[in-house]
Design a protein around this motif. Structure first.
Motif, PDB file in Angstrom:
ATOM      1  N   ALA A 132       0.868 -22.503 -12.009  1.00 28.11           N
ATOM      2  CA  ALA A 132       1.639 -21.556 -11.199  1.00 28.11           C
ATOM      3  C   ALA A 132       0.719 -20.496 -10.597  1.00 28.11           C
ATOM      4  O   ALA A 132       0.876 -20.114  -9.430  1.00 28.11           O
ATOM      5  CB  ALA A 132       2.720 -20.904 -12.049  1.00 28.11           C
ATOM      6  N   LEU A 133      -0.278 -20.041 -11.382  1.00 29.87           N
ATOM      7  CA  LEU A 133      -1.205 -19.039 -10.856  1.00 29.87           C
ATOM      8  C   LEU A 133      -2.082 -19.631  -9.753  1.00 29.87           C
ATOM      9  O   LEU A 133      -2.441 -18.939  -8.798  1.00 29.87           O
ATOM     10  CB  LEU A 133      -2.065 -18.489 -11.985  1.00 29.87           C
ATOM     11  CG  LEU A 133      -1.322 -17.550 -12.921  1.00 29.87           C
ATOM     12  CD1 LEU A 133      -2.100 -17.337 -14.196  1.00 29.87           C
ATOM     13  CD2 LEU A 133      -1.060 -16.228 -12.244  1.00 29.87           C
ATOM     14  N   THR A 134      -2.406 -20.930  -9.874  1.00 30.65           N
ATOM     15  CA  THR A 134      -3.144 -21.590  -8.800  1.00 30.65           C
ATOM     16  C   THR A 134      -2.321 -21.587  -7.513  1.00 30.65           C
ATOM     17  O   THR A 134      -2.862 -21.393  -6.420  1.00 30.65           O
ATOM     18  CB  THR A 134      -3.481 -23.031  -9.211  1.00 30.65           C
ATOM     19  OG1 THR A 134      -3.973 -23.023 -10.538  1.00 30.65           O
ATOM     20  CG2 THR A 134      -4.516 -23.620  -8.302  1.00 30.65           C
ATOM     21  N   ALA A 135      -0.999 -21.786  -7.659  1.00 31.87           N
ATOM     22  CA  ALA A 135      -0.131 -21.698  -6.482  1.00 31.87           C
ATOM     23  C   ALA A 135      -0.226 -20.303  -5.872  1.00 31.87           C
ATOM     24  O   ALA A 135      -0.227 -20.158  -4.642  1.00 31.87           O
ATOM     25  CB  ALA A 135       1.314 -22.017  -6.874  1.00 31.87           C
ATOM     26  N   GLY A 136      -0.325 -19.270  -6.722  1.00 33.73           N
ATOM     27  CA  GLY A 136      -0.517 -17.908  -6.218  1.00 33.73           C
ATOM     28  C   GLY A 136      -1.799 -17.781  -5.414  1.00 33.73           C
ATOM     29  O   GLY A 136      -1.823 -17.140  -4.357  1.00 33.73           O
ATOM     30  N   LEU A 137      -2.877 -18.416  -5.890  1.00 36.18           N
ATOM     31  CA  LEU A 137      -4.147 -18.389  -5.154  1.00 36.18           C
ATOM     32  C   LEU A 137      -3.995 -19.072  -3.796  1.00 36.18           C
ATOM     33  O   LEU A 137      -4.535 -18.602  -2.784  1.00 36.18           O
ATOM     34  CB  LEU A 137      -5.237 -19.095  -5.968  1.00 36.18           C
ATOM     35  CG  LEU A 137      -5.769 -18.350  -7.186  1.00 36.18           C
ATOM     36  CD1 LEU A 137      -6.880 -19.155  -7.834  1.00 36.18           C
ATOM     37  CD2 LEU A 137      -6.298 -16.988  -6.798  1.00 36.18           C
ATOM     38  N   TYR A 138      -3.251 -20.188  -3.757  1.00 34.59           N
ATOM     39  CA  TYR A 138      -3.034 -20.884  -2.487  1.00 34.59           C
ATOM     40  C   TYR A 138      -2.303 -19.979  -1.499  1.00 34.59           C
ATOM     41  O   TYR A 138      -2.599 -19.983  -0.302  1.00 34.59           O
ATOM     42  CB  TYR A 138      -2.224 -22.161  -2.706  1.00 34.59           C
ATOM     43  CG  TYR A 138      -2.977 -23.256  -3.424  1.00 34.59           C
ATOM     44  CD1 TYR A 138      -4.357 -23.353  -3.357  1.00 34.59           C
ATOM     45  CD2 TYR A 138      -2.300 -24.198  -4.181  1.00 34.59           C
ATOM     46  CE1 TYR A 138      -5.039 -24.343  -4.013  1.00 34.59           C
ATOM     47  CE2 TYR A 138      -2.976 -25.212  -4.846  1.00 34.59           C
ATOM     48  CZ  TYR A 138      -4.340 -25.273  -4.755  1.00 34.59           C
ATOM     49  OH  TYR A 138      -5.004 -26.260  -5.406  1.00 34.59           O
ATOM     50  N   ILE A 139      -1.314 -19.219  -2.020  1.00 34.29           N
ATOM     51  CA  ILE A 139      -0.581 -18.314  -1.138  1.00 34.29           C
ATOM     52  C   ILE A 139      -1.516 -17.255  -0.577  1.00 34.29           C
ATOM     53  O   ILE A 139      -1.479 -16.917   0.602  1.00 34.29           O
ATOM     54  CB  ILE A 139       0.607 -17.689  -1.879  1.00 34.29           C
ATOM     55  CG1 ILE A 139       1.713 -18.718  -2.033  1.00 34.29           C
ATOM     56  CG2 ILE A 139       1.144 -16.470  -1.123  1.00 34.29           C
ATOM     57  CD1 ILE A 139       2.945 -18.203  -2.714  1.00 34.29           C
ATOM     58  N   LEU A 140      -2.429 -16.745  -1.424  1.00 35.21           N
ATOM     59  CA  LEU A 140      -3.397 -15.759  -0.956  1.00 35.21           C
ATOM     60  C   LEU A 140      -4.267 -16.339   0.150  1.00 35.21           C
ATOM     61  O   LEU A 140      -4.699 -15.624   1.053  1.00 35.21           O
ATOM     62  CB  LEU A 140      -4.291 -15.305  -2.111  1.00 35.21           C
ATOM     63  CG  LEU A 140      -3.735 -14.247  -3.041  1.00 35.21           C
ATOM     64  CD1 LEU A 140      -4.800 -13.851  -4.039  1.00 35.21           C
ATOM     65  CD2 LEU A 140      -3.285 -13.033  -2.264  1.00 35.21           C
ATOM     66  N   LEU A 141      -4.533 -17.650   0.079  1.00 35.52           N
ATOM     67  CA  LEU A 141      -5.356 -18.298   1.103  1.00 35.52           C
ATOM     68  C   LEU A 141      -4.560 -18.599   2.368  1.00 35.52           C
ATOM     69  O   LEU A 141      -5.111 -19.074   3.351  1.00 35.52           O
ATOM     70  CB  LEU A 141      -5.929 -19.604   0.553  1.00 35.52           C
ATOM     71  CG  LEU A 141      -7.079 -19.472  -0.427  1.00 35.52           C
ATOM     72  CD1 LEU A 141      -7.388 -20.819  -1.041  1.00 35.52           C
ATOM     73  CD2 LEU A 141      -8.307 -18.932   0.273  1.00 35.52           C
ATOM     74  N   GLY A 142      -3.242 -18.382   2.334  1.00 34.90           N
ATOM     75  CA  GLY A 142      -2.418 -18.683   3.495  1.00 34.90           C
ATOM     76  C   GLY A 142      -1.996 -20.128   3.560  1.00 34.90           C
ATOM     77  O   GLY A 142      -1.556 -20.605   4.608  1.00 34.90           O
ATOM     78  N   ALA A 143      -2.148 -20.868   2.462  1.00 36.42           N
ATOM     79  CA  ALA A 143      -1.747 -22.287   2.448  1.00 36.42           C
ATOM     80  C   ALA A 143      -0.403 -22.397   1.747  1.00 36.42           C
ATOM     81  O   ALA A 143      -0.308 -22.788   0.589  1.00 36.42           O
ATOM     82  CB  ALA A 143      -2.808 -23.127   1.755  1.00 36.42           C
TER      83      ALA A 143
END
Lengths: 116, 200
Positions: B43-54
Motif C-alpha cells: 500500500a505504501l508503494t502505491a503511495g510512492l506511485y501517486i507521488l510520482l504521478g502514476a
C-alpha cells in the motif's frame, strides 16, 4: 495536490485510533485477573486453538478472483481511450476477454465455482 | 516550492515506513503478521506511485497486490496448520539453503541496480494522463504498440486460472467446517459444542 485529502484522511484515521488507544490506556483502570483475560467465545469455554484450517474453497476462489482482478485492471486504460480507438479496440479487447471467458467456462465445468 | 518540499518530506516518510514494514515482514516470527506487514509495504508503494504521478499504476497496485495477492497469501497461510510453521531452530541444510537463495537474490537485484543507468529528470516534466498513454500503446498494433503482449497476457491469465484449478482441486477438502476449531484428536467428528454433548 488533489491527493491532499487522502493524506488528511490517512492522518486523521491514524490520530483517531491512536488517541482512542492512548485515552483508554491513560483513563481506564487496569486490574487484570485470569477470568478477565480469558478469551470470550459466546460464553462457552473455548475449544481448541484459535488457529483453524480454512476450507480450500477460499483459496480456489481467491485464485480465480485474482485472475479476473488482473483482467479488470486492463479494462481501465481500454475504457479511457475507447472513443479514440473505436472498433479496433473493441475487437482487441473482445479477443482478450474471449480467451479469459474460456477460463471461466473451464472453472464452471470443472465445478470450481461450486462451494464444497 | 512548498509543494516540492511537501513531496520530498512525504517521499522520505513513506519510504521509511515502507522499509520498516518490509523489515517486519522478514523478521516477524508470526506468518500472519508478516502478511499484514506485506500489505502495508504494498500500500505504501502505491503511495510512492501517486507521488510520482502514476495514478493508474497506484490503482493497479492497490487493486491487484493489496486486494488480491495478499488475500491469496493469507488464505494460503490459513490453509496450513500453525504447528507446521513454528520452526524455531531451522536445520543446518535449511539455513544454508536459505542463505544461498538470499545471496543469489541479492546478487541478482544488485546487478540490475548497478547496471541500470538511473538518470535524474532535470526537465521538470510532469507525467500527465498516463492512463491514456497506457491505453493507447496497449491497443496500438503499429511497430511501437503492445497489442501482441496484451493478447498474450490473456493466455497467461488463462494458464494461471486453469493451473490453479487443476492443482487446488487435488487437495482433499477438510471434513470439518472452518469455524469448528477441531484441534483435539477426534474433535472434528463432533457437530455439537462440548456443553451439549453427552460424554461417551
Amino acid at each position: 495536490m488533489e491527493y491532499f485529502f487522502l493524506l488528511l484522511f490517512t492522518g486523521l484515521a491514524a490520530v483517531l485510533v491512536g488517541a482512542g488507544l492512548l485515552t483508554s490506556y491513560l483513563v481506564a483502570p487496569h486490574r487484570p485477573n485470569p477470568l478477565k483475560n480469558s478469551p470470550y467465545e459466546c460464553g462457552e469455554p473455548t475449544i481448541g486453538q484459535s488457529w483453524v484450517q480454512f476450507n480450500v474453497g477460499y483459496y480456489l476462489f481467491g485464485l480465480l478472483f485474482l485472475v479476473f482482478d488482473v483482467e479488470a485492471a486492463f479494462l481501465y486504460p481500454w475504457a479511457v481511450v475507447f472513443r479514440q480507438v473505436g472498433l479496433t479496440g473493441l475487437i482487441e479487447m473482445g479477443l482478450f476477454l474471449l480467451v479469459l471467458i474460456v477460463g471461466l467456462v473451464y472453472a464452471w465445468r470443472k465445478g470450481a465455482l461450486e462451494w464444497v | 516550492m512548498i509543494v516540492q518540499a511537501t513531496h520530498t518530506v512525504l517521499f522520505y516518510l513513506i519510504a521509511a515506513l515502507a522499509l520498516v514494514m518490509a523489515l517486519s515482514v522478514v523478521f516477524s516470527r508470526k506468518l500472519l503478521r508478516a502478511a499484514i506487514a506485506l500489505m502495508g509495504v504494498l500500500a505504501l508503494t502505491a503511495g510512492l506511485y501517486i507521488l510520482l504521478g502514476a495514478e493508474f499504476l497506484a490503482g493497479v497496485q492497490v487493486l491487484v497486490y493489496v486486494g488480491g495477492i495478499v488475500v491469496l497469501i493469507v488464505f494460503a497461510i490459513m490453509l496450513t496448520r500453525s504447528s507446521d510453521l513454528l520452526e524455531d531452530q531451522p536445520t543446518l541444510p535449511r539455513a544454508l539453503l536459505g542463505a544461498f537463495v538470499g545471496l543469489v537474490f541479492l546478487v541478482m537485484s544488485s546487478a540490475v541496480f548497478f547496471s541500470s543507468p538511473f538518470q535524474a529528470d532535470t526537465s521538470g516534466a510532469q507525467v500527465t494522463d498516463d492512463t491514456v498513454a497506457i491505453g493507447r500503446s496497449l491497443l496500438d498494433y503499429g511497430p511501437k504498440g503492445y497489442v501482441l503482449p496484451f493478447e498474450i497476457i490473456s493466455l497467461l491469465l488463462l494458464a494461471a486460472a486453469i493451473g490453479g484449478i487443476v492443482i487446488a482441486r487435488k487437495i482433499p477438502a477438510p471434513s470439518q467446517p472452518f469455524t469448528s476449531g477441531g484441534d483435539l484428536p477426534g474433535e472434528a467428528d463432533f457437530t455439537q459444542p462440548r456443553s451439549q454433548r453427552e460424554e461417551a
